[in-house]
Design a protein around this motif. Structure first.
Motif, PDB file in Angstrom:
ATOM      1  N   GLN A 267      28.467  35.839  37.946  1.00 46.61           N
ATOM      2  CA  GLN A 267      28.239  36.142  36.547  1.00 46.61           C
ATOM      3  C   GLN A 267      29.571  36.527  35.900  1.00 46.61           C
ATOM      4  N   ARG A 268      29.686  36.247  34.619  1.00 51.39           N
ATOM      5  CA  ARG A 268      30.922  36.599  33.936  1.00 51.39           C
ATOM      6  C   ARG A 268      31.084  38.118  33.907  1.00 51.39           C
ATOM      7  N   SER A 269      32.292  38.580  34.178  1.00 51.95           N
ATOM      8  CA  SER A 269      32.566  40.016  34.217  1.00 51.95           C
ATOM      9  C   SER A 269      34.053  40.248  33.966  1.00 51.95           C
ATOM     10  N   PHE A 270      34.409  41.502  33.849  1.00 51.82           N
ATOM     11  CA  PHE A 270      35.813  41.887  33.709  1.00 51.82           C
ATOM     12  C   PHE A 270      36.654  41.283  34.832  1.00 51.82           C
ATOM     13  N   THR A 271      36.192  41.402  36.073  1.00 52.05           N
ATOM     14  CA  THR A 271      36.963  40.924  37.216  1.00 52.05           C
ATOM     15  C   THR A 271      37.005  39.403  37.270  1.00 52.05           C
ATOM     16  N   SER A 272      35.883  38.722  37.070  1.00 51.82           N
ATOM     17  CA  SER A 272      35.879  37.259  37.142  1.00 51.82           C
ATOM     18  C   SER A 272      36.757  36.652  36.057  1.00 51.82           C
ATOM     19  N   ASP A 273      36.797  37.274  34.869  1.00 53.29           N
ATOM     20  CA  ASP A 273      37.665  36.772  33.807  1.00 53.29           C
ATOM     21  C   ASP A 273      39.136  36.838  34.205  1.00 53.29           C
ATOM     22  N   LEU A 274      39.509  37.905  34.913  1.00 55.36           N
ATOM     23  CA  LEU A 274      40.912  38.057  35.322  1.00 55.36           C
ATOM     24  C   LEU A 274      41.282  37.156  36.503  1.00 55.36           C
ATOM     25  N   LEU A 275      40.284  36.745  37.278  1.00 55.34           N
ATOM     26  CA  LEU A 275      40.545  35.902  38.447  1.00 55.34           C
ATOM     27  C   LEU A 275      40.413  34.410  38.162  1.00 55.34           C
ATOM     28  N   GLU A 276      39.650  34.055  37.155  1.00 51.19           N
ATOM     29  CA  GLU A 276      39.296  32.665  36.899  1.00 51.19           C
ATOM     30  C   GLU A 276      40.535  31.800  36.686  1.00 51.19           C
ATOM     31  N   GLY A 277      40.636  30.739  37.518  1.00 49.40           N
ATOM     32  CA  GLY A 277      41.677  29.733  37.345  1.00 49.40           C
ATOM     33  C   GLY A 277      43.083  30.207  37.605  1.00 49.40           C
ATOM     34  N   ARG A 278      43.244  31.274  38.376  1.00 45.96           N
ATOM     35  CA  ARG A 278      44.584  31.816  38.622  1.00 45.96           C
ATOM     36  C   ARG A 278      44.857  31.923  40.117  1.00 45.96           C
ATOM     37  N   ALA A 279      46.085  31.637  40.488  1.00 45.14           N
ATOM     38  CA  ALA A 279      46.546  31.903  41.849  1.00 45.14           C
ATOM     39  C   ALA A 279      47.377  33.180  41.778  1.00 45.14           C
ATOM     40  N   LEU A 280      46.863  34.241  42.339  1.00 45.02           N
ATOM     41  CA  LEU A 280      47.468  35.561  42.154  1.00 45.02           C
ATOM     42  C   LEU A 280      48.397  35.921  43.302  1.00 45.02           C
ATOM     43  N   SER A 281      49.494  36.576  42.950  1.00 47.60           N
ATOM     44  CA  SER A 281      50.355  37.177  43.967  1.00 47.60           C
ATOM     45  C   SER A 281      49.675  38.443  44.479  1.00 47.60           C
ATOM     46  N   ALA A 282      50.235  39.016  45.538  1.00 46.25           N
ATOM     47  CA  ALA A 282      49.655  40.247  46.081  1.00 46.25           C
ATOM     48  C   ALA A 282      49.681  41.364  45.041  1.00 46.25           C
ATOM     49  N   GLU A 283      50.762  41.469  44.260  1.00 46.39           N
ATOM     50  CA  GLU A 283      50.864  42.495  43.233  1.00 46.39           C
ATOM     51  C   GLU A 283      49.836  42.262  42.126  1.00 46.39           C
ATOM     52  N   GLU A 284      49.675  41.012  41.696  1.00 47.11           N
ATOM     53  CA  GLU A 284      48.703  40.699  40.648  1.00 47.11           C
ATOM     54  C   GLU A 284      47.277  40.991  41.121  1.00 47.11           C
ATOM     55  N   GLU A 285      47.005  40.684  42.391  1.00 44.88           N
ATOM     56  CA  GLU A 285      45.668  40.957  42.913  1.00 44.88           C
ATOM     57  C   GLU A 285      45.413  42.461  42.979  1.00 44.88           C
ATOM     58  N   HIS A 286      46.421  43.211  43.349  1.00 42.24           N
ATOM     59  CA  HIS A 286      46.310  44.674  43.373  1.00 42.24           C
ATOM     60  C   HIS A 286      45.960  45.197  41.980  1.00 42.24           C
ATOM     61  N   ILE A 287      46.619  44.669  40.958  1.00 40.72           N
ATOM     62  CA  ILE A 287      46.392  45.134  39.586  1.00 40.72           C
ATOM     63  C   ILE A 287      44.982  44.799  39.126  1.00 40.72           C
ATOM     64  N   VAL A 288      44.496  43.593  39.441  1.00 41.80           N
ATOM     65  CA  VAL A 288      43.136  43.224  39.053  1.00 41.80           C
ATOM     66  C   VAL A 288      42.123  44.118  39.753  1.00 41.80           C
ATOM     67  N   LYS A 289      42.292  44.285  41.061  1.00 41.25           N
ATOM     68  CA  LYS A 289      41.334  45.089  41.832  1.00 41.25           C
ATOM     69  C   LYS A 289      41.282  46.522  41.333  1.00 41.25           C
ATOM     70  N   TRP A 290      42.427  47.130  41.072  1.00 43.54           N
ATOM     71  CA  TRP A 290      42.439  48.533  40.681  1.00 43.54           C
ATOM     72  C   TRP A 290      42.183  48.739  39.194  1.00 43.54           C
ATOM     73  N   SER A 291      42.432  47.718  38.383  1.00 46.88           N
ATOM     74  CA  SER A 291      41.994  47.794  36.982  1.00 46.88           C
ATOM     75  C   SER A 291      40.473  47.872  36.938  1.00 46.88           C
ATOM     76  N   ALA A 292      39.819  47.016  37.725  1.00 47.95           N
ATOM     77  CA  ALA A 292      38.351  47.017  37.768  1.00 47.95           C
ATOM     78  C   ALA A 292      37.819  48.327  38.340  1.00 47.95           C
ATOM     79  N   ALA A 293      38.463  48.813  39.410  1.00 48.59           N
ATOM     80  CA  ALA A 293      38.026  50.082  40.005  1.00 48.59           C
ATOM     81  C   ALA A 293      38.215  51.235  39.029  1.00 48.59           C
ATOM     82  N   SER A 294      39.278  51.190  38.220  1.00 49.05           N
ATOM     83  CA  SER A 294      39.516  52.231  37.221  1.00 49.05           C
ATOM     84  C   SER A 294      38.462  52.180  36.127  1.00 49.05           C
TER      85      SER A 294
END
Length: 523
Positions: A267-294
């Protein structure tokens, strides 16, 4: 296991650090703000309160004025009891006062240093806030989530009707349901949801480990290096348990979204919007994961406490409840539940929500700030590295600002008969400091950072819970053995403060209200 470290070594090391700081750091004759006199070497260690510290801080304010100072083994702590002084320092000098301190226990050892509320200046802070502002940074951005909040609050009414004795659990379940849906597109289970349970444990642990002065490691950070097996280092075990819980809370729902996306069913969500169609570096993935957790953790416990406070206030304030219900009945009528579309037409209910926020300060000592450079304020020396604690509880109960502050009175926020309303509580209870992400923020940047990112979401959640609950429920005192029981507001001493558990009677107001509650509640 043999060791060369003893408590005597630790104490001597602490004393040495303190003496070195005393000799080399004070470079001027400007006085520190006034405060309780300390002891040689240890300073004010014995003065730092652990139980409801805001009450002790308020007493300091009465004795020493709006700004006071203590020192713990060389760590300077500035306590603010004045809205005017707090705004002048934390808002007016935000580039100096809006950093966050490094908290050895809660931040470093327990892992909360990755969450938004604990981040110092830097690129991560800027990216977190950019992500969050896009989703929940304005009333307009939140409009898309109003149906979720209305449906989940309707389900809350059903649960309360079926089992009113579990009120606090129902509030926590509903708050978690809203935040998990927005953050991760996850629909909670009706009972014993694993993600809701994880958040409850993590936030309970955070409240316990972040109380000012509760752990000596926050005063002497070098203790963090002492091994867990060493006598007297029990805080390390608590920290390890908290870290494990937090990592699960941040990682499990994030993994859920990635699995759902891989299967093509997310389902569409804050996290899926940030992940959709992107190849993330480890730092970018950290930011997405902890933005959502915050996003998830930032509003969970505070919103639970506020809504629980609402039911307490209605239990002991039947006249207030009746006025709000009369307004809701006149505007909404008996044939439907209230919605966000009714908000502008319900001024008394709006004032009631403001009074809930004021009456019980959910974060009574705000979030601690760290001074990034030496400052002179009102003739007092504020050294670089000082911790600044705004006593939010006292500011919301200062009799010079709020008439009869212990009384629950929504009418204080209604301008009538030529009398202005009292100070808007959201300017105090949601914290101070703009926390700019640049050293010299532009006007545009400042305007986007005036409040913490969860303000609008928390406000919406509390409002819809208030108006829907009062539309269909009568909330009153219980009678036990022929005696009417009057609960009292007795907040906990944790960082996020909750009213002491209480009992109340919650019943449907009428047959029509019962019918509204029992209607289907679906997205």
């Amino acid at each position: 296991m043999p060791t060369d470290v003893t408590w005597l070594d630790i104490c001597l090391a602490g004393a040495a650090v303190y003496l070195v700081k005393q000799v080399f750091t004070k470079k001027n004759n400007v006085p520190y703000p006034p405060g309780p006199p300390g002891w040689p070497l240890v300073g004010n260690v014995l003065d730092m309160p652990r139980i409801k510290p805001w009450l002790t801080f308020a007493e300091w304010g009465k004795k020493y004025g709006g700004i006071s100072h203590i020192e713990l083994l060389g760590q300077h702590i500035i306590v603010l009891n004045s809205v005017k002084i707090t705004m002048a320092m934390l808002d007016g000098k935000s580039s100096v006062y809006s950093d966050r301190p490094i908290l050895p226990m809660g931040g470093e050892l327990c892992g909360w240093k990755h969450a938004l509320g604990f981040l110092p200046y830097g690129d991560r802070l800027r990216l977190y806030r950019k992500n969050l502002h896009r989703v929940i940074g304005s009333h307009a951005a939140l409009n898309i989530y109003h149906p979720i909040e209305e449906v989940e609050t309707h389900r809350f009414l059903k649960r309360v009707l079926a089992n009113p004795d579990q009120l606090q659990a129902h509030i926590r379940h509903t708050t978690g349901a809203v935040l998990l849906q927005i953050s991760y597109g996850y629909e909670v289970k009706e009972n014993d949801d694993p993600f809701v349970d994880l958040a409850e444990r993590a936030l309970d642990q955070l409240s316990r480990v972040s109380v000012a002065g509760a752990f000596f490691v926050d005063i002497m950070p070098s203790l963090a290096k002492v091994p867990e097996w060493f006598p007297g280092i029990g805080f390390k075990r608590k920290a390890r348990e908290s870290l494990e819980t937090l990592e699960k809370m941040a990682g499990a729902p994030y993994g859920f979204v990635k699995d759902q996306m891989a299967a093509g069913i997310a389902q569409r969500s804050f996290t899926s919007d940030l992940l959709e169609g992107r190849a993330l570096s480890a730092e970018e993935e950290h930011i997405v994961k902890w933005s959502a957790a915050s996003l998830y953790s930032g509003g969970a416990d505070t919103t639970v406490s506020t809504i629980y406070t609402l039911f307490l206030a209605m239990t002991i304030s039947p006249d207030v409840q009746k006025k709000a219900q009369a307004e809701i009945d006149a505007v909404v009528g008996p044939d439907r539940l209230p919605s966000f579309a009714d908000r502008d037409s319900l001024p008394y209910t709006e004032a009631l929500v403001k009074e809930v926020l004021r009456w019980n300060a959910v974060v009574p000592n705000g979030g601690p700030h760290r001074v990034t450079e030496d400052d002179i304020h009102d003739g007092y020396y504020i050294p670089k590295g000082s911790l600044v604690i705004p006593n939010v509880w006292f500011m919301l109960h200062d009799p010079r600002t709020y008439a009869n502050p212990s009384q629950f009175n929504p009418e204080r926020f209604l301008a009538r008969d030529g009398k202005e309303s009292e100070t808007e509580p959201s300017t105090i209870c949601f914290g101070f400091g703009r926390r700019p992400t640049q050293r010299a923020p532009t006007k545009k940047t400042v305007l986007t950072l005036l409040s913490f990112p969860g303000l609008h979401l928390a406000d919406a959640s509390v409002w819809i819970s208030t108006v829907m609950s009062l539309a269909v429920f009568d909330i009153s005192k219980i009678v036990e053995n022929g005696v009417e029981i009057t609960p009292e507001l007795d907040p906990s001493s944790s960082m996020i403060s909750h009213p002491k558990p209480f009992k109340c009677s919650i019943k449907a107001r009428s047959a029509q209200a019962l019918e509204l509650i029992q209607q289907d509640a679906n997205y």
